[in-house]
Design a protein around this motif. Structure first.
Motif, mmCIF file in Angstrom:
data_model
loop_
_atom_site.group_PDB
_atom_site.id
_atom_site.type_symbol
_atom_site.label_atom_id
_atom_site.label_comp_id
_atom_site.label_asym_id
_atom_site.label_seq_id
_atom_site.Cartn_x
_atom_site.Cartn_y
_atom_site.Cartn_z
ATOM 1 N N GLU A 76 0.845 -1.194 0.000
ATOM 2 C CA GLU A 76 0.000 0.000 0.000
ATOM 3 C C GLU A 76 0.880 1.244 0.000
ATOM 4 O O GLU A 76 1.866 1.321 0.725
ATOM 5 C CB GLU A 76 -0.878 -0.020 1.255
ATOM 6 C CG GLU A 76 -1.744 1.203 1.465
ATOM 7 C CD GLU A 76 -2.512 1.100 2.759
ATOM 8 O OE1 GLU A 76 -3.674 0.681 2.735
ATOM 9 O OE2 GLU A 76 -1.922 1.416 3.823
ATOM 10 N N THR A 100 -3.242 0.601 -3.939
ATOM 11 C CA THR A 100 -3.074 -0.797 -3.563
ATOM 12 C C THR A 100 -3.205 -1.654 -4.809
ATOM 13 O O THR A 100 -3.994 -1.347 -5.700
ATOM 14 C CB THR A 100 -4.153 -1.229 -2.547
ATOM 15 O OG1 THR A 100 -4.225 -0.287 -1.486
ATOM 16 C CG2 THR A 100 -3.850 -2.608 -1.988
ATOM 17 N N THR A 111 -5.195 -2.305 5.739
ATOM 18 C CA THR A 111 -5.201 -0.869 5.493
ATOM 19 C C THR A 111 -5.586 -0.075 6.729
ATOM 20 O O THR A 111 -5.868 1.110 6.651
ATOM 21 C CB THR A 111 -6.177 -0.529 4.346
ATOM 22 O OG1 THR A 111 -7.469 -1.024 4.688
ATOM 23 C CG2 THR A 111 -5.740 -1.164 3.038
#
Length: 215
Positions: A76, A100, A111
């Motif tokens: 990410e 992502t 996340t």
């Protein structure tokens, strides 16, 4: 991912760089922007839809330090820019993207760090996508609203994302936030029937756009 160059420059993907538009320059977020941005975001009414409350310069500096350090999840990337007017050089707001590349449903745990610093994030309802997905967001200070700055800045960021391989865009917008819906529409997103935390999910393709003209 690098929000401005698209080059793979770190374990998290990309490192933002300046993005010029007709009236603006999107500058990679720096800790030194905290004091001016605290004033830009100081109107309590600005937080009606985005949540939270105005941050002090010190609190914003601490948040920016975490953002600049990047996501602890190597899959990410947190990409952040402040919006600077070419005419006068004032900061007027920010745009951001959480990028992502899922290989299946994205888990919320993966996340969770994004929420801690105010980044938008994918959740476990997000579908698998053949290519990177960018969750995008934008905020323009009250004083500078109504001038098309949010649309211009968001489209600049979206064009950059598309040129660097992002395939899908996503945003979550409060159903009463008409101004933000107009920005999403201008970026090619459309509302879906998916809701998250009281907001409607908007999605659309990140079609590559021509690079901005150099001035």
């Amino acid at each position: 991912m690098d929000e401005s160059t698209g080059a793979l420059t770190s374990m998290n993907g990309f490192t933002p760089e300046p993005i010029p538009t007709a009236r603006l320059v999107l500058l990679p977020l720096g800790v030194e922007h905290a004091e001016e941005m605290a004033a830009v975001l100081a109107d309590p009414a600005l937080h009606t839809f985005i949540g939270g409350e105005p941050a002090t310069p010190a609190a914003l500096r601490a948040r920016y330090e975490r953002l600049v350090a990047g996501s602890p999840d190597p899959a990410e990337s947190w990409c952040n820019w402040v919006i600077r007017l070419r005419d006068g050089g004032r900061l007027t707001g920010f745009v951001q993207a959480t990028v992502t590349e899922p290989h299946g449903p994205v888990t919320d745990a993966a996340t969770a760090g994004a929420r801690a610093v105010g980044h938008r994030h994918l959740d476990e309802a997000a579908p698998a996508t053949a290519g990177p997905v960018a969750e995008i967001a934008w905020v323009v200070g009250t004083r500078w609203q109504g001038r098309g700055i949010a649309i211009e800045a968001a489209r600049g960021m979206v064009g950059w994302l598309g040129r660097r391989g992002v395939r899908t865009l996503m945003a979550h917008i409060h159903p009463d936030h008409r101004a933000s819906a107009a920005v999403a529409t201008a970026c090619g997103l459309a509302p879906t029937d998916v809701w998250q935390d009281g907001e409607v999910r908007w999605t659309g393709p990140a079609a590559p756009s021509p690079p901005p003209a150099r001035s």
